[in-house]
Design an enzyme around this catalytic site. Sequence first.
Site, PDB file in Angstrom:
ATOM      1  N   ASP A 122      28.524  21.849  42.602  1.00 51.55           N
ATOM      2  CA  ASP A 122      29.341  22.364  41.466  1.00 51.55           C
ATOM      3  C   ASP A 122      29.847  21.424  40.522  1.00 51.55           C
ATOM      4  O   ASP A 122      29.904  21.750  39.423  1.00 51.55           O
ATOM      5  CB  ASP A 122      30.773  23.162  41.980  1.00 51.55           C
ATOM      6  N   CYS A 168      15.876  43.655  38.953  1.00 53.90           N
ATOM      7  CA  CYS A 168      16.929  44.478  38.518  1.00 53.90           C
ATOM      8  C   CYS A 168      16.383  45.808  38.357  1.00 53.90           C
ATOM      9  O   CYS A 168      17.179  46.791  38.424  1.00 53.90           O
ATOM     10  CB  CYS A 168      17.775  44.060  37.729  1.00 53.90           C
ATOM     11  N   CYS A 206      26.211  46.495  37.895  1.00 52.68           N
ATOM     12  CA  CYS A 206      27.102  45.326  37.649  1.00 52.68           C
ATOM     13  C   CYS A 206      27.965  45.199  36.441  1.00 52.68           C
ATOM     14  O   CYS A 206      29.102  45.184  36.087  1.00 52.68           O
ATOM     15  CB  CYS A 206      26.452  44.166  37.882  1.00 52.68           C
ATOM     16  N   CYS A 243      32.261  46.327  35.481  1.00 48.47           N
ATOM     17  CA  CYS A 243      33.211  45.421  34.960  1.00 48.47           C
ATOM     18  C   CYS A 243      34.590  45.741  34.413  1.00 48.47           C
ATOM     19  O   CYS A 243      34.204  46.615  33.502  1.00 48.47           O
ATOM     20  CB  CYS A 243      32.544  44.322  34.392  1.00 48.47           C
ATOM     21  N   CYS A 270      36.133  37.220  31.824  1.00 52.01           N
ATOM     22  CA  CYS A 270      36.140  37.497  33.560  1.00 52.01           C
ATOM     23  C   CYS A 270      37.289  37.087  34.156  1.00 52.01           C
ATOM     24  O   CYS A 270      37.798  36.139  33.968  1.00 52.01           O
ATOM     25  CB  CYS A 270      34.813  36.619  33.694  1.00 52.01           C
ATOM     26  N   CYS A 328      36.964  37.457  41.329  1.00 45.87           N
ATOM     27  CA  CYS A 328      36.607  38.822  41.364  1.00 45.87           C
ATOM     28  C   CYS A 328      35.173  38.935  41.948  1.00 45.87           C
ATOM     29  O   CYS A 328      34.219  38.240  41.537  1.00 45.87           O
ATOM     30  CB  CYS A 328      36.636  39.290  40.056  1.00 45.87           C
ATOM     31  N   CYS A 366      31.243  42.857  40.506  1.00 48.73           N
ATOM     32  CA  CYS A 366      30.008  42.785  39.990  1.00 48.73           C
ATOM     33  C   CYS A 366      28.788  42.227  40.945  1.00 48.73           C
ATOM     34  O   CYS A 366      27.557  42.517  40.875  1.00 48.73           O
ATOM     35  CB  CYS A 366      29.688  42.116  38.607  1.00 48.73           C
ATOM     36  N   CYS A 370      25.949  45.604  43.979  1.00 55.39           N
ATOM     37  CA  CYS A 370      24.615  45.246  43.623  1.00 55.39           C
ATOM     38  C   CYS A 370      23.806  45.617  44.935  1.00 55.39           C
ATOM     39  O   CYS A 370      24.243  45.261  45.964  1.00 55.39           O
ATOM     40  CB  CYS A 370      24.373  43.707  43.514  1.00 55.39           C
TER      41      CYS A 370
HETATM   42 FE1  SF4 Z   1      20.740  43.737  39.042  1.00 60.70          FE
HETATM   43 FE2  SF4 Z   1      22.336  43.881  41.017  1.00 60.70          FE
HETATM   44 FE3  SF4 Z   1      23.141  44.045  38.533  1.00 60.70          FE
HETATM   45 FE4  SF4 Z   1      21.665  45.928  39.526  1.00 60.70          FE
HETATM   46  S1  SF4 Z   1      23.777  45.318  40.099  1.00 60.70           S
HETATM   47  S2  SF4 Z   1      21.343  45.180  37.577  1.00 60.70           S
HETATM   48  S3  SF4 Z   1      20.182  44.886  40.874  1.00 60.70           S
HETATM   49  S4  SF4 Z   1      22.104  42.082  39.432  1.00 60.70           S
HETATM   50 FE1  SF4 Z   2      33.479  41.209  35.506  1.00 54.83          FE
HETATM   51 FE2  SF4 Z   2      34.425  40.564  37.779  1.00 54.83          FE
HETATM   52 FE3  SF4 Z   2      32.058  40.308  37.235  1.00 54.83          FE
HETATM   53 FE4  SF4 Z   2      33.678  38.991  36.173  1.00 54.83          FE
HETATM   54  S1  SF4 Z   2      33.503  38.619  38.341  1.00 54.83           S
HETATM   55  S2  SF4 Z   2      32.213  39.797  35.229  1.00 54.83           S
HETATM   56  S3  SF4 Z   2      35.590  40.467  35.847  1.00 54.83           S
HETATM   57  S4  SF4 Z   2      33.009  42.286  37.391  1.00 54.83           S
END
Ligand code: SF4
Ligand code: SF4
Length: 393
Positions: free
Chosen positions: A139, A194, A200, A204, A220, A248, A251, A255
Amino acid sequence: MPDSGTSQETLSLAETLKQRARDLGFDLVGIAPAVTPAGLPRLEDWIDAGRAGEMKYIPNRREAYTHPEYVLSEARSVIMLAMNYRTEEPLETKSVEMRISRYAWGAGDYHDLLRERLKQVAGLLHEIAPGCRTRCIVDTAPLLERDFARLAGLGWFGKNTMLLNKQIGSWFFLGAILTDVQLPPDAPHETAHCGTCTRCLDVCPTDAFPEAGVLDARRCISYLTIELRDRPIPLDLRTGMQNWGFGCDLCQDVCPWNSKAPISTEASFAPQSEMNPANATELLGLSEEQFRERFKKTPLARPGRAGILRNAAIVLGNSGDRSYLSSLYAAIHDEHPLVRGAAVWAISQLGSIDDREQLQSLQQVENNAEVLSEIQFAIDHLTQKAAPDADAD
Ligand code: SF4
Ligand code: SF4
């Protein structure tokens, strides 16, 4: 740079290193050449658009991202490693939940664990290629780790910007070993999987994706709750935080590739009861000393006591439960203005016109300009909330 030997020798050296990495618990390992990363223009556009927010360490090291040689001089290869951290969901939940991102559920700080394992892989390279140079990274260095992971064949970029792998999804930590040894690179991951999915992007709550594959960190929740230190969270994003108080996962949770991800057997990733979820009212009462004692060796130390308590107050404000008002009233006397300001906001979300008088009294004793502006906002909000009733009279 040490002699890299014949290609058969380097192939066998690479395989030996990969096997050691797998023995040490890494789920994925691949080798990329140390080159200018393909994602550099994307990073530059992102920085220029101001999307790094207060993470000044990114633009400040802009030049260093252009080539791994800035991180290790004469770097020739980047060994990329991934360790799955997906664990079972918690069985019990507490009544006052503050959600914490999955990567922080375990005991201790994953940086220490990964760095230690990376050093062991690097140690083997030093044994086999004496005089070589290595640098282990988790990181903190200016390296586009996901770019190099894709180049090393570990996965593709999901629309949520995470690196995705068909076998282990995206719940994994990435580590890198830079070396001046020329190792045979693996084939890059050129395809993406995807398809037409947009789960995702749709989930959000703060609209942090201006487009697929682009994250505006300033919106975010992970950035707001962890990286935005010493500042209030922007008013228009607080409700979207819902009950997320540290990071968070939404997203990634949605998936489909993550639903098939295996469960990690790494003992130190096992969820600690007080980390998932956390009790927001309890957190709101922690002194500096108590906070340090409880979180000093965990990722929650990064935003510090003021950041975590600020987040906890907002989580309570979003709960819709007026029984938390007493905890919030205690927090308006906190030593830190960030906590006082967030508590005042939360009172305005849960309270009624009856709370306005107490906030007006607070105006007389508060001397911090930002908290005073929070109080004014809260008074206005409570007045507005009461307005329909007033009209009805
Ligand atoms: Fe790609 Fe996963 Fe987002 Fe769907 S949820 S668009 S598979 S990253
Ligand atoms: Fe959105 Fe949460 Fe993903 Fe950040 S971590 S982009 S707030 S869903």
